[in-house]
Design an enzyme around this catalytic site. Structure first.
Site, mmCIF file in Angstrom:
data_model
loop_
_atom_site.group_PDB
_atom_site.id
_atom_site.type_symbol
_atom_site.label_atom_id
_atom_site.label_comp_id
_atom_site.label_asym_id
_atom_site.label_seq_id
_atom_site.Cartn_x
_atom_site.Cartn_y
_atom_site.Cartn_z
ATOM 1 N N CYS A 49 0.830 -1.208 0.000
ATOM 2 C CA CYS A 49 0.000 0.000 0.000
ATOM 3 C C CYS A 49 0.864 1.257 0.000
ATOM 4 O O CYS A 49 0.574 2.223 -0.719
ATOM 5 C CB CYS A 49 -0.935 -0.013 1.203
ATOM 6 S SG CYS A 49 -0.110 -0.237 2.803
ATOM 7 N N HIS A 71 2.007 4.987 9.645
ATOM 8 C CA HIS A 71 1.144 3.883 9.218
ATOM 9 C C HIS A 71 0.275 3.394 10.365
ATOM 10 O O HIS A 71 0.754 3.177 11.475
ATOM 11 C CB HIS A 71 2.028 2.729 8.703
ATOM 12 C CG HIS A 71 1.323 1.798 7.772
ATOM 13 N ND1 HIS A 71 0.311 0.964 8.181
ATOM 14 C CD2 HIS A 71 1.491 1.564 6.443
ATOM 15 C CE1 HIS A 71 -0.106 0.253 7.152
ATOM 16 N NE2 HIS A 71 0.587 0.603 6.090
#
Length: 326
Positions: A149, A176
């Site tokens: 991602c 994250h």
């Protein structure tokens, strides 16, 4: 395009939500889902999602079938795809997270699928593809990785900036959200910092994105470093990127060129609003640049900051790359 999903976890379920939201003429046919978990549990977790909220339609089960809004989706429970008939499948979306050896990655092909797209980094892939970075290299590869991602957010941005003023060096920090690779309470892991409770602390750690950027943008290999900080947030992550440009730029000229390139991209976005992470939930872009956070120090050092929904945006790119493969 005829698809099948192997692995009905966070990405597999998000992909199904996106497929079901497409218009009837979108040209995507889902031939089946495979997961080793009980069908009832899979249906429940699809219907009630802690991140994206309840599915707005009707979710039921029938024997070996997931039924969503009256749409019957065959559901199997094999830990070895070679036991399943996947003939007729153009692209198998392998969302298990375990397709890291060539034997496991090839099982979808052995079962009859034409091609396999892996939802994460995999050394077994013939090619790692990031839309907006190197999709022109796809060719006829049959086992492809959709990278990570973070790489899907970082690599297209890096390519855009390199095209504007060149990149000498850069360092990226991904902020994250926690994932299921971290424990909910302190528990032993190989990485001691990652053994701490994921929802209680900010955890400095590593990221695969810099290695993958070297792979998808080989002309910049060795120039990009990176690190990660896992934070106590369940959804939406960020890229904080500091770059040493190869050419002198005025800030207004750089921002104008960057904005124009982002506006022309089908997978990158821009916002001038003072947004926070929860505002970006379920956004389909690979990365949404925060305009107010873009600034320069001197003529060559620039800092850019962007948001990405690490589940929804990544799942959208899985479908995009699957279209190219099919």
């Amino acid at each position: 395009m005829r698809l099948a999903i192997n692995g009905f976890g966070r990405i597999g379920r998000t992909i199904l939500r996106q497929i079901l939201a497409l218009p009837a003429d979108a040209g995507i046919e889902l031939l089946g889902v495979n997961d080793i978990a009980p069908l009832g549990a899979c249906a429940y977790l699809f219907q009630y999602d802690s991140t994206f909220g309840p599915y707005p339609g009707r979710v039921e089960t029938a024997p070996e079938t997931l039924v969503v809004d009256g749409r019957y989706i065959p559901f199997t429970h094999s830990d070895d795809l070679k036991r399943i008939d996947l003939s007729g499948v153009d692209v198998l979306l392998d969302c298990t997270g375990v397709a890291r050896s060539s034997d496991v990655a090839r099982r979808g092909l052995d079962a009859g699928a034409r091609k396999v797209l892996i939802s994460g980094p995999s050394p077994a892939a013939e090619l790692t593809v990031v839309l907006g970075a190197n999709e022109d290299q796809l060719g006829d590869a049959r086992i492809v990785s959709n990278a990570s991602c973070t790489t899907n957010g970082l690599a297209p941005l890096i390519k855009v900036i390199h095209g504007i003023a060149g990149i000498e060096t850069a360092h990226m920090t991904t902020i994250h959200c926690y994932t299921n690779s971290q424990p909910m309470v302190d528990a032993p892991r190989g990485n001691l910092a990652r053994s701490r409770a994921g929802a209680l602390s900010m955890v400095p750690t590593t990221t695969s994105a810099t290695h993958l950027v070297n792979e998808v943008l080989p002309e910049l290999a060795g120039r990009i470093s990176g690190a990660a900080v896992r934070v106590p947030s369940a959804s939406v992550s960020a890229v904080d990127l500091v770059i040493q440009l190869a050419q002198d730029c005025r800030e207004d000229a750089f921002v104008s060129a960057l904005r124009a390139a982002i506006d022309a991209s089908p997978i990158l976005g821009w916002t001038d609003q003072p947004l926070v992470s929860s505002d970006l939930r379920a956004r389909p872009e690979s990365l949404v640049l925060a305009g107010p956070e873009t600034r320069m120090t001197g003529p060559r050092q620039v800092r850019v900051f962007g948001w990405y929904d690490n589940e929804w945006g990544f799942s959208a790119r899985m479908l995009d790359v699957a279209r190219l493969m099919a």
